[in-house]
Scaffold this motif. Sequence first.
Motif, PDB file in Angstrom:
ATOM      1  N   TYR A 146     -11.758   1.732   2.212  1.00  0.00           N
ATOM      2  CA  TYR A 146     -11.180   0.534   2.822  1.00  0.00           C
ATOM      3  C   TYR A 146     -12.166  -0.634   2.909  1.00  0.00           C
ATOM      4  O   TYR A 146     -11.817  -1.782   2.610  1.00  0.00           O
ATOM      5  CB  TYR A 146     -10.639   0.884   4.207  1.00  0.00           C
ATOM      6  N   SER A 184       1.429   3.634   2.168  1.00  0.00           N
ATOM      7  CA  SER A 184       2.258   3.899   3.347  1.00  0.00           C
ATOM      8  C   SER A 184       3.438   2.935   3.444  1.00  0.00           C
ATOM      9  O   SER A 184       4.543   3.326   3.833  1.00  0.00           O
ATOM     10  CB  SER A 184       1.401   3.839   4.616  1.00  0.00           C
ATOM     11  N   GLN A 185       3.211   1.676   3.114  1.00  0.00           N
ATOM     12  CA  GLN A 185       4.332   0.724   3.092  1.00  0.00           C
ATOM     13  C   GLN A 185       5.395   1.178   2.087  1.00  0.00           C
ATOM     14  O   GLN A 185       6.597   1.070   2.350  1.00  0.00           O
ATOM     15  CB  GLN A 185       3.819  -0.669   2.741  1.00  0.00           C
ATOM     16  N   VAL A 220      -5.157  -0.513   1.504  1.00  0.00           N
ATOM     17  CA  VAL A 220      -4.469  -0.408   2.796  1.00  0.00           C
ATOM     18  C   VAL A 220      -4.337  -1.810   3.397  1.00  0.00           C
ATOM     19  O   VAL A 220      -5.326  -2.517   3.572  1.00  0.00           O
ATOM     20  CB  VAL A 220      -5.240   0.514   3.761  1.00  0.00           C
ATOM     21  N   ILE A 238      -4.159   9.140   1.287  1.00  0.00           N
ATOM     22  CA  ILE A 238      -4.405   8.172   2.366  1.00  0.00           C
ATOM     23  C   ILE A 238      -5.872   8.219   2.788  1.00  0.00           C
ATOM     24  O   ILE A 238      -6.518   7.182   2.992  1.00  0.00           O
ATOM     25  CB  ILE A 238      -3.482   8.462   3.574  1.00  0.00           C
ATOM     26  N   HIS A 243       2.390   6.510   9.250  1.00  0.00           N
ATOM     27  CA  HIS A 243       2.715   7.378   8.112  1.00  0.00           C
ATOM     28  C   HIS A 243       1.941   8.695   8.209  1.00  0.00           C
ATOM     29  O   HIS A 243       2.494   9.779   8.011  1.00  0.00           O
ATOM     30  CB  HIS A 243       2.377   6.651   6.811  1.00  0.00           C
ATOM     31  N   THR A 248      -0.316   2.637   8.356  1.00  0.00           N
ATOM     32  CA  THR A 248      -0.927   3.826   7.764  1.00  0.00           C
ATOM     33  C   THR A 248      -1.039   4.946   8.792  1.00  0.00           C
ATOM     34  O   THR A 248      -0.761   6.116   8.498  1.00  0.00           O
ATOM     35  CB  THR A 248      -2.325   3.483   7.197  1.00  0.00           C
ATOM     36  N   LYS A 249      -1.427   4.602  10.023  1.00  0.00           N
ATOM     37  CA  LYS A 249      -1.486   5.602  11.103  1.00  0.00           C
ATOM     38  C   LYS A 249      -0.125   6.241  11.331  1.00  0.00           C
ATOM     39  O   LYS A 249      -0.004   7.459  11.490  1.00  0.00           O
ATOM     40  CB  LYS A 249      -1.952   4.937  12.406  1.00  0.00           C
ATOM     41  N   ASP A 282       0.830  -1.200   0.000  1.00  0.00           N
ATOM     42  CA  ASP A 282       0.000   0.000   0.000  1.00  0.00           C
ATOM     43  C   ASP A 282       0.872   1.261   0.000  1.00  0.00           C
ATOM     44  O   ASP A 282       2.105   1.203   0.059  1.00  0.00           O
ATOM     45  CB  ASP A 282      -1.013  -0.024   1.151  1.00  0.00           C
ATOM     46  N   ASN A 309      -8.105   6.346   0.451  1.00  0.00           N
ATOM     47  CA  ASN A 309      -7.935   4.895   0.583  1.00  0.00           C
ATOM     48  C   ASN A 309      -8.616   4.362   1.837  1.00  0.00           C
ATOM     49  O   ASN A 309      -9.159   3.249   1.826  1.00  0.00           O
ATOM     50  CB  ASN A 309      -6.456   4.535   0.587  1.00  0.00           C
ATOM     51  N   LEU A 310      -8.602   5.150   2.912  1.00  0.00           N
ATOM     52  CA  LEU A 310      -9.261   4.709   4.141  1.00  0.00           C
ATOM     53  C   LEU A 310     -10.773   4.775   4.014  1.00  0.00           C
ATOM     54  O   LEU A 310     -11.492   3.921   4.548  1.00  0.00           O
ATOM     55  CB  LEU A 310      -8.778   5.558   5.322  1.00  0.00           C
TER      56      LEU A 310
END
Length: 422
Positions: free
Chosen positions: A241, A110-111, A173, A234, A182, A179-180, A108, A237-238
């Motif tokens: 989700y 953030s990764q 995600v 982000i 990031h 993610t949090k 994702d 994407n959330l």
Amino acid sequence: MKNKLLKGIKYLCITLLLCLLYGFTVKKYDNYSGKEYVQYWEENKNLFESVKQNENLTFRNLDEYIKTNNLFLYGEFHGIKETTKIDFELIKYLNKKAGMKIHLAEIDFSQAYFLNEYLKNGDEKLIDYVLKSWIIYHGHNNFDYKNKWIQIRKLNGINSEDSQIRVYGIDKVQNINVTKNHLKILLGRINLSIDFPKEENLFLEWTKDKLPKLISTINLKSTNINYVTDIEHIRKNLVDYKTTTRENIMFLNFNDLYKRYDFKGQKIYGYFGEAHVLQKEMNNKKDFGALVKNPNSPVKDKTYTIISRYLDSYMDAPSKYLPFFLRSNKKHTKTGVSCDNTFSLYHFGISDLKNITNKKTNTFFDINKSTSPYKNSLRLIKSTGLLSLISGMKITDKKTSTTDYAQGIILIRNSDWAEPLK
């Protein structure tokens, strides 16, 4: 009681005999119907390249396709050593030959951020942090999957700054905590400190209701515009989700990043599990590779897909997903994988490739020439066996041909498993 036992043994013997007979018949028929294909390869040896596994493929047969394609996708069976090795060989080839520096991955957004930080600063703990949160359990605590990023950093180290590879995560995600983390870093860079709700559903509600208001208060200076754009990506994407399918999110993210970073005209490489890269739907489902062929896709007629087939190889399988009688007492179990097993997985046409290659080799086949018999059949795509049924890799449109799904095949023989770290 004795009669029941004898009857059970009788049925078992008959079942085993029928399975053996079925397997023998399938292989005999496959060998017979493959004579035209074996002859094609024997007459066109320049269309495939075979190397021992301690050597590297040159991918010379890809040279002509670089001119007409911008997105190159490679699909793997997860957890196999030689596939991870070939992944990096493709990265090196495309980087040197075509100037590719955009690497899409099955991670994702953030990764990807944390992996790009590793590529800049060399802190290997960042690779571990990402791999431990990866949706592909085969890669958790794994030497070969970790080594890929180490090798990319080394490659970047000898490249000029404008040729260095950057990874882009387009997946749904995969880990809320990553993610949090990031998001907290991004907000901190624009001098905002926020305590997120700890519970997942409350956090998702917060990103839907409160985060847009927070974003609207930010002064969009030139120094923070990229951070704000990342936060908005982000947030989207959330919001999606729990409501949008994984493949659709991949396609939406790809389109967003394509526009944001102006990928137009550039060479792009993506490495995913095989299902994600096939250019036609399977089991009435369009995965990412099929979605990029849509009319609204920026690479609809400029995508080239490569998939792998395996003979007598081994896979690193997450033990918790295996039946109890197959799993080891460790997190990873070494399991056999081969595309010529009529009980578990058999790809029709695998015998053609087996007949013209040697053990412990990797071979790249160009199946996309106008004279290719794969343009008129489904060999190497059509399969049978238990894994074929379970995986949902069933052809939706019987009027298609192999080259509608992929244009290159890599045969891997006798690979070891992707090695867990000790």
